[in-house]
Design a protein around this motif. Structure first.
Motif, PDB file in Angstrom:
ATOM      1  N   PRO A 120     -21.814 -55.789 -40.192  1.00 44.80           N
ATOM      2  CA  PRO A 120     -22.779 -55.995 -41.277  1.00 44.80           C
ATOM      3  C   PRO A 120     -24.190 -55.640 -40.793  1.00 44.80           C
ATOM      4  N   SER A 121     -25.057 -55.260 -41.718  1.00 42.37           N
ATOM      5  CA  SER A 121     -26.439 -54.912 -41.364  1.00 42.37           C
ATOM      6  C   SER A 121     -27.089 -56.115 -40.691  1.00 42.37           C
ATOM      7  N   THR A 122     -27.444 -55.923 -39.410  1.00 47.20           N
ATOM      8  CA  THR A 122     -27.923 -57.042 -38.603  1.00 47.20           C
ATOM      9  C   THR A 122     -29.102 -56.608 -37.751  1.00 47.20           C
ATOM     10  N   VAL A 123     -30.070 -57.522 -37.609  1.00 50.52           N
ATOM     11  CA  VAL A 123     -31.207 -57.338 -36.714  1.00 50.52           C
ATOM     12  C   VAL A 123     -30.975 -58.275 -35.531  1.00 50.52           C
ATOM     13  N   PHE A 124     -30.863 -57.714 -34.334  1.00 42.93           N
ATOM     14  CA  PHE A 124     -30.608 -58.471 -33.111  1.00 42.93           C
ATOM     15  C   PHE A 124     -31.905 -58.544 -32.301  1.00 42.93           C
ATOM     16  N   VAL A 125     -32.522 -59.723 -32.256  1.00 42.42           N
ATOM     17  CA  VAL A 125     -33.774 -59.901 -31.522  1.00 42.42           C
ATOM     18  C   VAL A 125     -33.485 -60.682 -30.242  1.00 42.42           C
ATOM     19  N   ASN A 126     -33.988 -60.175 -29.118  1.00 40.20           N
ATOM     20  CA  ASN A 126     -33.789 -60.784 -27.795  1.00 40.20           C
ATOM     21  C   ASN A 126     -32.322 -61.142 -27.548  1.00 40.20           C
ATOM     22  N   PRO A 127     -31.424 -60.156 -27.716  1.00 40.77           N
ATOM     23  CA  PRO A 127     -29.991 -60.435 -27.571  1.00 40.77           C
ATOM     24  C   PRO A 127     -29.562 -60.643 -26.122  1.00 40.77           C
ATOM     25  N   GLU A 128     -28.529 -61.458 -25.967  1.00 37.36           N
ATOM     26  CA  GLU A 128     -27.828 -61.632 -24.698  1.00 37.36           C
ATOM     27  C   GLU A 128     -26.370 -61.340 -25.000  1.00 37.36           C
ATOM     28  N   VAL A 129     -25.741 -60.495 -24.203  1.00 33.56           N
ATOM     29  CA  VAL A 129     -24.375 -60.064 -24.483  1.00 33.56           C
ATOM     30  C   VAL A 129     -23.444 -60.509 -23.361  1.00 33.56           C
ATOM     31  N   GLU A 130     -22.306 -61.089 -23.763  1.00 36.04           N
ATOM     32  CA  GLU A 130     -21.249 -61.444 -22.816  1.00 36.04           C
ATOM     33  C   GLU A 130     -20.087 -60.494 -23.090  1.00 36.04           C
ATOM     34  N   PHE A 131     -19.553 -59.891 -22.027  1.00 32.55           N
ATOM     35  CA  PHE A 131     -18.507 -58.882 -22.152  1.00 32.55           C
ATOM     36  C   PHE A 131     -17.156 -59.487 -21.809  1.00 32.55           C
ATOM     37  N   PHE A 132     -16.104 -59.055 -22.511  1.00 32.98           N
ATOM     38  CA  PHE A 132     -14.749 -59.540 -22.275  1.00 32.98           C
ATOM     39  C   PHE A 132     -13.821 -58.371 -21.978  1.00 32.98           C
ATOM     40  N   GLY A 133     -12.891 -58.584 -21.053  1.00 29.52           N
ATOM     41  CA  GLY A 133     -11.971 -57.523 -20.664  1.00 29.52           C
ATOM     42  C   GLY A 133     -12.619 -56.660 -19.608  1.00 29.52           C
ATOM     43  N   SER A 134     -12.211 -55.409 -19.556  1.00 30.15           N
ATOM     44  CA  SER A 134     -12.813 -54.480 -18.610  1.00 30.15           C
ATOM     45  C   SER A 134     -13.282 -53.245 -19.378  1.00 30.15           C
ATOM     46  N   PRO A 135     -14.306 -52.554 -18.841  1.00 27.67           N
ATOM     47  CA  PRO A 135     -14.885 -51.413 -19.568  1.00 27.67           C
ATOM     48  C   PRO A 135     -14.011 -50.165 -19.458  1.00 27.67           C
ATOM     49  N   THR A 136     -12.830 -50.243 -20.070  1.00 27.87           N
ATOM     50  CA  THR A 136     -11.883 -49.137 -19.953  1.00 27.87           C
ATOM     51  C   THR A 136     -11.510 -48.515 -21.293  1.00 27.87           C
ATOM     52  N   VAL A 137     -12.056 -49.051 -22.395  1.00 22.86           N
ATOM     53  CA  VAL A 137     -11.717 -48.519 -23.716  1.00 22.86           C
ATOM     54  C   VAL A 137     -12.585 -47.285 -23.966  1.00 22.86           C
ATOM     55  N   LEU A 138     -11.953 -46.106 -23.978  1.00 23.72           N
ATOM     56  CA  LEU A 138     -12.693 -44.865 -24.217  1.00 23.72           C
ATOM     57  C   LEU A 138     -12.867 -44.656 -25.713  1.00 23.72           C
ATOM     58  N   GLY A 139     -14.035 -44.194 -26.100  1.00 23.35           N
ATOM     59  CA  GLY A 139     -14.304 -43.929 -27.506  1.00 23.35           C
ATOM     60  C   GLY A 139     -15.428 -42.928 -27.654  1.00 23.35           C
ATOM     61  N   GLU A 140     -15.641 -42.502 -28.890  1.00 22.05           N
ATOM     62  CA  GLU A 140     -16.647 -41.478 -29.168  1.00 22.05           C
ATOM     63  C   GLU A 140     -18.006 -42.117 -29.408  1.00 22.05           C
ATOM     64  N   GLU A 141     -19.032 -41.487 -28.831  1.00 17.53           N
ATOM     65  CA  GLU A 141     -20.412 -41.913 -29.049  1.00 17.53           C
ATOM     66  C   GLU A 141     -21.329 -40.705 -29.095  1.00 17.53           C
ATOM     67  N   GLY A 142     -22.431 -40.906 -29.771  1.00 18.14           N
ATOM     68  CA  GLY A 142     -23.542 -39.978 -29.795  1.00 18.14           C
ATOM     69  C   GLY A 142     -24.787 -40.841 -29.775  1.00 18.14           C
ATOM     70  N   CYS A 143     -25.956 -40.220 -29.790  1.00 13.12           N
ATOM     71  CA  CYS A 143     -27.191 -40.999 -29.736  1.00 13.12           C
ATOM     72  C   CYS A 143     -28.285 -40.252 -30.486  1.00 13.12           C
ATOM     73  N   LEU A 144     -29.064 -41.000 -31.277  1.00 13.31           N
ATOM     74  CA  LEU A 144     -30.151 -40.377 -32.023  1.00 13.31           C
ATOM     75  C   LEU A 144     -31.207 -39.803 -31.087  1.00 13.31           C
ATOM     76  N   SER A 145     -31.276 -40.296 -29.853  1.00 14.00           N
ATOM     77  CA  SER A 145     -32.249 -39.796 -28.886  1.00 14.00           C
ATOM     78  C   SER A 145     -31.731 -38.622 -28.063  1.00 14.00           C
ATOM     79  N   ILE A 146     -30.464 -38.269 -28.260  1.00 16.98           N
ATOM     80  CA  ILE A 146     -29.874 -37.124 -27.552  1.00 16.98           C
ATOM     81  C   ILE A 146     -29.127 -36.288 -28.597  1.00 16.98           C
ATOM     82  N   PRO A 147     -29.854 -35.650 -29.502  1.00 15.86           N
ATOM     83  CA  PRO A 147     -29.200 -34.930 -30.599  1.00 15.86           C
ATOM     84  C   PRO A 147     -28.264 -33.841 -30.098  1.00 15.86           C
TER      85      PRO A 147
END
Length: 196
Positions: A88-115
């Motif tokens: 949902p449309s969300t504004v995240f101010v001063n976020p803290e993120v906790e990660f679960f599992g391991s960083p092994t899920v491959l997926g597609e990404e792009g970035c507005l700063s790297i057109p």
């Protein structure tokens, strides 16, 4: 969450930060800096409201699903995200993120700063819990999986001076875009080292 008229009240207006609705791109060195927390005095302020409006305009016009404050020239720990039926449309101010599992899920990404740069080999954690404050200062806690978790991790990385291409596991390919991005990254690193 549906888009509200209030959230997009500034649509059509040029950026209060950059003078246009174009996001910063590499080699803008702010993209490699660790952002500072949004000051307490900003919660509920017109300044924060206008910045968030600008970020929504930039994101929507570029066809993105998230954008971080450093991408519009403000080194604050703030990002927004929105993906129909996913986040949902969300504004995240001063976020803290906790990660679960391991960083092994491959997926597609792009970035507005790297057109132009997209990769389907960016590893992320499958699930995250994010504690953040909304624009009024209220604390929120949410858990997300799948694409929503990927969006949050991508934008959270921006607050720590990290770009998705730092994680890109695509085999090196000799192409013009990759060479241009690598030159821009080198220029950015040299500029940061000169500022120290």
């Amino acid at each position: 969450m549906a888009q509200t008229d209030e959230a997009f009240r500034g649509a059509g207006r040029a950026s209060v930060v950059t003078g246009s609705r174009i996001t910063l791109q590499i080699p803008d060195s702010i993209l490699r800096m660790v952002a500072k927390p949004v000051p307490e005095a900003m919660f509920g302020s017109e300044t924060l409201t206008r910045l968030v409006e600008e970020m929504w305009m930039c994101m929507i016009e570029a066809g993105g699903v998230g954008i971080a404050a450093p991408q519009v020239g403000i080194s604050w720990r703030l990002f927004i995200g929105s993906a129909n039926g996913i986040l949902p449309s969300t504004v995240f101010v001063n976020p803290e993120v906790e990660f679960f599992g391991s960083p092994t899920v491959l997926g597609e990404e792009g970035c507005l700063s790297i057109p132009g740069w997209r990769s389907n080999k960016v590893p992320r954690y499958p699930k995250v819990t994010v504690r953040y404050r909304d624009m009024t200062g209220e604390t929120r806690l949410e858990t997300h999986e799948g694409l929503a978790a990927r969006i949050i991790q991508h934008e959270f990385d921006h607050l720590n001076g990290r770009l998705f291409l730092d994680l890109d596991e695509t085999p090196d390919a000799d192409n013009a875009l990759r060479r241009r991005v690598e030159r821009a990254m080198t220029e950015m690193e040299e500029r940061l080292n000169a500022e120290d």
